[in-house]
Scaffold this motif. Sequence first.
Motif, PDB file in Angstrom:
ATOM      1  N   ALA A   1       0.739  -1.106  -0.072  1.00  0.00           N
ATOM      2  CA  ALA A   1       0.125   0.087  -0.199  1.00  0.00           C
ATOM      3  C   ALA A   1       1.303   1.536  -0.247  1.00  0.00           C
ATOM      4  O   ALA A   1       0.281   2.260  -0.747  1.00  0.00           O
ATOM      5  N   ILE A   2       2.071   1.716   0.828  1.00  0.00           N
ATOM      6  CA  ILE A   2       3.149   2.477   0.755  1.00  0.00           C
ATOM      7  C   ILE A   2       3.737   2.738  -0.345  1.00  0.00           C
ATOM      8  O   ILE A   2       3.171   3.592  -1.347  1.00  0.00           O
ATOM      9  N   ILE A   3       3.876   1.359  -1.605  1.00  0.00           N
ATOM     10  CA  ILE A   3       4.284   1.783  -2.501  1.00  0.00           C
ATOM     11  C   ILE A   3       3.866   2.273  -3.525  1.00  0.00           C
ATOM     12  O   ILE A   3       4.190   2.819  -4.427  1.00  0.00           O
ATOM     13  N   ARG A   4       2.508   1.898  -3.423  1.00  0.00           N
ATOM     14  CA  ARG A   4       1.597   2.151  -4.195  1.00  0.00           C
ATOM     15  C   ARG A   4       1.098   4.148  -4.273  1.00  0.00           C
ATOM     16  O   ARG A   4       0.854   4.579  -5.228  1.00  0.00           O
ATOM     17  N   ALA A   5       1.144   3.649  -3.412  1.00  0.00           N
ATOM     18  CA  ALA A   5       0.505   4.925  -2.411  1.00  0.00           C
ATOM     19  C   ALA A   5       1.781   6.409  -3.139  1.00  0.00           C
ATOM     20  O   ALA A   5       1.291   7.824  -3.543  1.00  0.00           O
ATOM     21  N   LEU A   6       3.171   6.012  -3.177  1.00  0.00           N
ATOM     22  CA  LEU A   6       4.319   6.910  -4.089  1.00  0.00           C
ATOM     23  C   LEU A   6       4.165   7.084  -5.259  1.00  0.00           C
ATOM     24  O   LEU A   6       5.111   7.901  -5.153  1.00  0.00           O
ATOM     25  N   GLN A   7       3.514   5.487  -5.548  1.00  0.00           N
ATOM     26  CA  GLN A   7       3.909   5.585  -7.390  1.00  0.00           C
ATOM     27  C   GLN A   7       3.028   6.575  -7.746  1.00  0.00           C
ATOM     28  O   GLN A   7       2.948   7.305  -8.529  1.00  0.00           O
ATOM     29  N   GLU A   8       1.637   6.474  -6.938  1.00  0.00           N
ATOM     30  CA  GLU A   8       0.511   7.584  -7.321  1.00  0.00           C
ATOM     31  C   GLU A   8       1.141   9.035  -7.099  1.00  0.00           C
ATOM     32  O   GLU A   8       0.427   9.888  -7.985  1.00  0.00           O
ATOM     33  N   GLY A   9       2.168   9.519  -6.120  1.00  0.00           N
ATOM     34  CA  GLY A   9       2.116  10.806  -5.624  1.00  0.00           C
ATOM     35  C   GLY A   9       2.656  10.988  -6.932  1.00  0.00           C
ATOM     36  O   GLY A   9       3.014  12.115  -7.445  1.00  0.00           O
ATOM     37  N   LEU A  10       3.914  10.331  -7.283  1.00  0.00           N
ATOM     38  CA  LEU A  10       4.730  10.498  -8.376  1.00  0.00           C
ATOM     39  C   LEU A  10       3.960  10.626  -9.609  1.00  0.00           C
ATOM     40  O   LEU A  10       4.236  11.144 -10.493  1.00  0.00           O
ATOM     41  N   ARG A  11       3.348  10.326  -9.820  1.00  0.00           N
ATOM     42  CA  ARG A  11       2.402  10.378 -11.151  1.00  0.00           C
ATOM     43  C   ARG A  11       1.551  11.225 -10.563  1.00  0.00           C
ATOM     44  O   ARG A  11       1.666  12.090 -11.941  1.00  0.00           O
ATOM     45  N   HIS A  12       1.471  12.300  -9.564  1.00  0.00           N
ATOM     46  CA  HIS A  12       1.252  13.369 -10.191  1.00  0.00           C
ATOM     47  C   HIS A  12       1.488  14.785  -9.998  1.00  0.00           C
ATOM     48  O   HIS A  12       1.338  15.342 -10.412  1.00  0.00           O
ATOM     49  N   LEU A  13       2.949  14.127  -9.215  1.00  0.00           N
ATOM     50  CA  LEU A  13       3.716  15.454 -10.049  1.00  0.00           C
ATOM     51  C   LEU A  13       4.120  15.512 -11.029  1.00  0.00           C
ATOM     52  O   LEU A  13       4.325  16.198 -11.707  1.00  0.00           O
ATOM     53  N   ILE A  14       3.809  14.291 -11.922  1.00  0.00           N
ATOM     54  CA  ILE A  14       4.366  13.763 -13.394  1.00  0.00           C
ATOM     55  C   ILE A  14       3.182  15.288 -14.159  1.00  0.00           C
ATOM     56  O   ILE A  14       3.397  15.812 -14.935  1.00  0.00           O
TER      57      ILE A  14
ATOM     58  N   ILE B 157      -6.172  14.971 -11.951  1.00  0.00           N
ATOM     59  CA  ILE B 157      -5.888  14.284 -10.525  1.00  0.00           C
ATOM     60  C   ILE B 157      -6.721  14.381  -9.629  1.00  0.00           C
ATOM     61  O   ILE B 157      -8.082  15.824  -9.006  1.00  0.00           O
ATOM     62  N   PRO B 158      -6.926  13.298  -9.024  1.00  0.00           N
ATOM     63  CA  PRO B 158      -8.837  12.572  -8.125  1.00  0.00           C
ATOM     64  C   PRO B 158      -8.135  13.877  -6.110  1.00  0.00           C
ATOM     65  O   PRO B 158      -8.022  12.882  -5.787  1.00  0.00           O
ATOM     66  N   LEU B 159      -8.264  14.564  -5.867  1.00  0.00           N
ATOM     67  CA  LEU B 159      -7.725  15.293  -5.532  1.00  0.00           C
ATOM     68  C   LEU B 159      -8.277  17.405  -5.565  1.00  0.00           C
ATOM     69  O   LEU B 159      -9.363  17.098  -5.662  1.00  0.00           O
ATOM     70  N   SER B 160      -8.385  17.050  -3.833  1.00  0.00           N
ATOM     71  CA  SER B 160      -9.324  17.453  -3.494  1.00  0.00           C
ATOM     72  C   SER B 160      -8.216  19.356  -3.539  1.00  0.00           C
ATOM     73  O   SER B 160      -7.415  19.388  -3.964  1.00  0.00           O
ATOM     74  N   GLU B 161      -8.827  20.681  -4.165  1.00  0.00           N
ATOM     75  CA  GLU B 161      -7.807  21.597  -4.206  1.00  0.00           C
ATOM     76  C   GLU B 161      -6.919  21.988  -3.133  1.00  0.00           C
ATOM     77  O   GLU B 161      -4.993  22.172  -3.974  1.00  0.00           O
ATOM     78  N   ALA B 162      -6.663  21.962  -2.118  1.00  0.00           N
ATOM     79  CA  ALA B 162      -5.718  22.122  -0.962  1.00  0.00           C
ATOM     80  C   ALA B 162      -5.353  20.648  -1.324  1.00  0.00           C
ATOM     81  O   ALA B 162      -3.581  20.657  -1.134  1.00  0.00           O
ATOM     82  N   ASP B 163      -4.828  19.597  -1.650  1.00  0.00           N
ATOM     83  CA  ASP B 163      -4.178  18.552  -1.582  1.00  0.00           C
ATOM     84  C   ASP B 163      -3.511  18.441  -2.786  1.00  0.00           C
ATOM     85  O   ASP B 163      -2.106  19.214  -2.736  1.00  0.00           O
ATOM     86  N   ILE B 164      -3.827  19.409  -4.330  1.00  0.00           N
ATOM     87  CA  ILE B 164      -3.093  19.892  -4.885  1.00  0.00           C
ATOM     88  C   ILE B 164      -2.171  20.961  -4.927  1.00  0.00           C
ATOM     89  O   ILE B 164      -0.905  20.623  -5.282  1.00  0.00           O
ATOM     90  N   ASP B 165      -2.859  21.780  -4.309  1.00  0.00           N
ATOM     91  CA  ASP B 165      -1.464  22.752  -3.986  1.00  0.00           C
ATOM     92  C   ASP B 165      -0.532  22.476  -3.288  1.00  0.00           C
ATOM     93  O   ASP B 165       0.516  22.422  -3.583  1.00  0.00           O
ATOM     94  N   LEU B 166      -0.556  20.891  -2.299  1.00  0.00           N
ATOM     95  CA  LEU B 166      -0.077  20.843  -1.563  1.00  0.00           C
ATOM     96  C   LEU B 166       1.705  19.966  -1.981  1.00  0.00           C
ATOM     97  O   LEU B 166       2.474  19.798  -1.889  1.00  0.00           O
ATOM     98  N   LEU B 167       1.097  19.209  -3.321  1.00  0.00           N
ATOM     99  CA  LEU B 167       1.607  18.463  -4.157  1.00  0.00           C
ATOM    100  C   LEU B 167       2.763  19.290  -5.127  1.00  0.00           C
ATOM    101  O   LEU B 167       3.009  19.621  -5.518  1.00  0.00           O
ATOM    102  N   GLN B 168       2.233  20.763  -5.223  1.00  0.00           N
ATOM    103  CA  GLN B 168       2.503  21.650  -6.164  1.00  0.00           C
ATOM    104  C   GLN B 168       3.839  22.360  -6.041  1.00  0.00           C
ATOM    105  O   GLN B 168       4.534  22.870  -6.890  1.00  0.00           O
ATOM    106  N   GLN B 169       3.683  22.054  -4.707  1.00  0.00           N
ATOM    107  CA  GLN B 169       4.902  22.705  -3.438  1.00  0.00           C
ATOM    108  C   GLN B 169       6.493  21.572  -3.937  1.00  0.00           C
ATOM    109  O   GLN B 169       7.594  21.627  -4.074  1.00  0.00           O
ATOM    110  N   VAL B 170       5.777  20.708  -4.211  1.00  0.00           N
ATOM    111  CA  VAL B 170       7.036  19.736  -4.327  1.00  0.00           C
ATOM    112  C   VAL B 170       7.169  19.627  -5.593  1.00  0.00           C
ATOM    113  O   VAL B 170       8.825  19.345  -6.170  1.00  0.00           O
TER     114      VAL B 170
END
Length: 599
Positions: free
Chosen positions: A280-293, A305-318
């Motif tokens: 579950a952790i490694i798949r979550a990391l894969q999905e997170g990298l997918r969102h970054l790309i 990206i099936p996330l809320s605006e707050a979560d998208i802004d958080l990943l945008q900084q990364v």
Amino acid sequence: MSYQVTARKWRPQTFDDVVEQQHVTRTLKNAIRLNRVAHAYLFAGTRGVGKTTMARVLAKALNCEHGPTSDPCGTCSACLEITQGASMDIVEIDGASNRGIDEIRDLRETLRYLPSRGRYKVYIIDEVHMLTKEAFNALLKTLEEPPPHVVFIFATTELDKIPHTIISRCQRFEFKRVSLSGIVSQLEHIIDSEGISISSTSLLRIAKAAEGSMRDAQSLFDQVVAYTGAEVDDREVGHLLGSVGSETLAQCLSAIIRQDAETALRTVDALQDEGHDAVAIIRALQEGLRHLIVLKTTDHPADLIPLSEADIDLLQQVAESASVEDIYGLFQVLVASEQSLRGAGNPFLVLEMAVIRMARIGRVSSLDSILGVLQNLEKDLPNPADALRPMDPVPALPSTPEPLATPAPVPPPPAVPQQAAPVDHENHEKPPRDRPRPPASPLEPAASPVPKAEPVPEPMPTLESVPEPVAAPDDFWQALQENVTERRPMLGGFLQPGQVLTHSETELIIGFAKGDDFFRSSLMDRENLSVVQAAAEAVSGRSLEVKIVSLDDPKGHRNQTEVGSVETSRNTSAHEALQQRKREVIQSVVDIFEGTIIT
């Protein structure tokens, strides 16, 4: 018991209530309106997408007192009986429990009886793929020609297990997975009616965990409400569903990109303490990298990206601290690590090693920068063609060509003292008179000077007793290949392994080694040879007779070629150094991307 689960309470009762199966509902409604109802239907699709529900709605539309109609009323006695499961004309059979030939024989016996109240007798067989081969064979004839008052509706989650003889006798409909937006929209409609407070972030997590199944989403929703109450907390939803929170995911990805292995390991350890498994952790990391790309490559990432605006802004900084190449390299490491998890005795150990590797992998250079480095290396190194050209200045050719005389044997040159007078390259002085040279053609450059300490070798006999060969310079050989390539590209490639043996005023002899017999025989074809001869005459400016011979010819071409090959190999060291450097750079690229060179 008055309480009903959400999946039963909110089961669709009409075609319009079914979520995102318009290709099925539209076909069935038009078939009823045009009086083109088939005798057998096959509904296939994953769990919880509306197969059995659609079968019940179709049975209700066929037997409604105001029908057959594409919009059953739901209030008449026939519709109410079907909704409550009490209709005698609607027979629902579980294919897993009634899978033998005896049950199918009993079914065939009941087909001849007319409906008790409605127009049609509808047989709904759920999980029909569980029937045995004999049961399917017993059903074939009846399924192809049933009584006019009978309609079969089959539902299955494994279409590939149904015989083609059954599929060909039915109208087949493949149900699609329900999208995230469709599930979220239906859940929002439910919470508005139920008076439950839940955020869109939690609804998205429930929809993602359902994996396209509306029934699974409604069951998870009931579980969340039972755990948290009418006021649903986002953090408690994450604990219940077992999904990695966006904040924790962003913290781990940020540490990996910053090459902070310690923080990344601590984050993974904290997720393990919360009860998340390694997969579950490694798949979550894969999905997170997918969102970054997606954030790095699209202008409107919220649509993908099936996330809320707050979560998208958080990943945008990364995402701002890494390039697409860096993120893709990390994703490849996770994909390889997931394969290793399947047979690992300690999956978390494999996960931790993958996290350390990602944190230590370093930044990945883009392909454009690597190609730029290769081009700069090629510019800095000397041109191999220049290294093969003679270093002595070429005397100016006379303006008027003189007739060629038959070349006579050249006497050995006199001894030259060690302190030879330097040649003035700027003024292009002619060589001294006491250094005899063979007569040069006015249309070809002078040949390389003969070594001073050795006598000139005697003329070597060639085919048909041709005169002594004159060494052809590299620029003539290169120009000949280019001219042939322009005329016929394939012949230009055939010329590359050849060598010029004789280049005189009237003759050009090209030799090929024994291993290049294919190229030699191809060039000896009459049509191909005429192309080479035309190119040679165009380059040299005079009429030439072109001959293609083998270097192992018994008349003496082999020894002369061996001498020329020694000089060529000695002058190509710069070219080999350039190729070696290119191979080293390409190998470094392969090591970074863990790729394979495809030839």
